[in-house]
Write a protein that holds these residues in place. Structure first.
Motif: not given
Length: 312
Positions: A157-184
């Motif tokens: 994830w990128l913002s105007s100030s740079g790459t977001l820190s990993a502690d803000r990112v939530r990523t989960s695998v949602s199938g064999l070929y699909r994943l979902v990543s979320s940030v506040p």
């Protein structure tokens, strides 16, 4: 038996799983060669079976020469060719395949395994804000990025100030070929989801850039102004030309010729009608003949006549 251990193919393309064999009695063997292809499990029933006599001179037949099907044999078993053709490979075709050959009168059969790997470039089907009723990690709203690909891509994830820190990112695998990543997500933030794998990468930004829409709108306004200006200029030029042109009267007579016709016979002149334009203003017209002798040679001469208007 020789096989291709791993076969890679892009989604939507045809794949060929290579398999060949040979045996000591191949030159004089006249029995039946049975080819079997098995998927997923070694002991599963074969999904493709074909057989052909080693001494036959005709076509393959026996289920070996099928065309237009999802799976078919590519090659001639009589020449030791057992390869499998998979048309228009999709992700569901991924997995293990087993090539098996059986010879009539031989107790021992040969079978080997290989892998089909259908690849898909990274893609982002959706990027949207979702509400969190539970208020996970104190954030009521999350920006959710759905990513697909094979192999599964990595997400950053990128913002105007740079790459977001990993502690803000939530990523989960949602199938064999699909994943979902979320940030506040906070209102007004501009965030970019980027996905990458060895096959390439993709990214999307939220909210979507409106620069293209603005450019199209400005271009449309300029085009309308140019059309209006062109129409006004054409109207002005036509109006100016209409006022500058002299009026044309229906009874206007054509301009009189500067010269009168010359006739070689006086009888023609007698029948020559006078036109209104031939009469001078304030006078009558009398038609008289004048002549001139033109000598061409000593032996011949010609007389030419021409009508002359004489004002009385």
């Amino acid at each position: 038996m020789t096989v291709s251990p791993v076969v890679f193919v892009p989604r939507g393309r045809d794949a060929v799983l290579g398999c060949s064999f040979s045996h000591p009695a191949q030159d004089h063997y006249s029995g039946t060669i049975a080819v079997k292809w098995i998927a997923r499990e070694a002991a599963a029933p074969p999904f493709l079976v074909c057989s052909v006599k080693n001494d036959s001179a005709g076509g393959l037949g026996g289920g070996c020469s099928a065309s237009g099907l999802k799976h078919s044999l590519q090659g001639d078993p009589r020449r030791g060719q057992l390869s499998l053709l998979v048309r228009t490979a999709h992700l569901a075709d991924n997995g293990s395949y087993f090539c098996r050959v059986e010879l009539q009168g031989w107790r021992k059969s040969v079978q080997k395994e290989m892998q089909l790997y259908v690849t898909v470039e990274p893609q982002i089907p959706s990027l949207s804000v979702v509400e969190s009723s539970s208020g996970l990690d104190g954030a009521p709203r999350w920006l959710q990025c759905e990513a697909t690909g094979h192999p599964l891509p990595t997400v950053s994830w990128l913002s105007s100030s740079g790459t977001l820190s990993a502690d803000r990112v939530r990523t989960s695998v949602s199938g064999l070929y699909r994943l979902v990543s979320s940030v506040p997500y906070l209102e007004g933030e501009v965030l970019t989801c980027r996905v990458e794998s060895r096959l390439g990468g993709a990214e999307r930004t939220y909210p979507a850039s409106n620069s293209l829409m603005m450019a199209l709108a400005v271009g449309g306004v300029i085009l309308m102004l140019l059309v209006s200006l062109s129409a006004g200029l054409v109207f002005y030029m036509r109006k100016r030309a209409r006022h500058a042109s002299p009026p044309v009267h229906e009874d206007a007579s054509p301009a009189r010729a500067d010269t009168s016709p010359i006739y070689g016979n006086a009888d023609v002149v007698e029948h020559h009608g006078l036109q209104r334009s031939d009469r001078p203003a304030g006078g009558d017209v009398e038609l008289q003949l004048v002549y001139s002798t033109v000598s061409l040679t000593r032996a011949t001469s010609h007389v030419l006549y021409s009508p002359v208007n004489v004002q009385q």
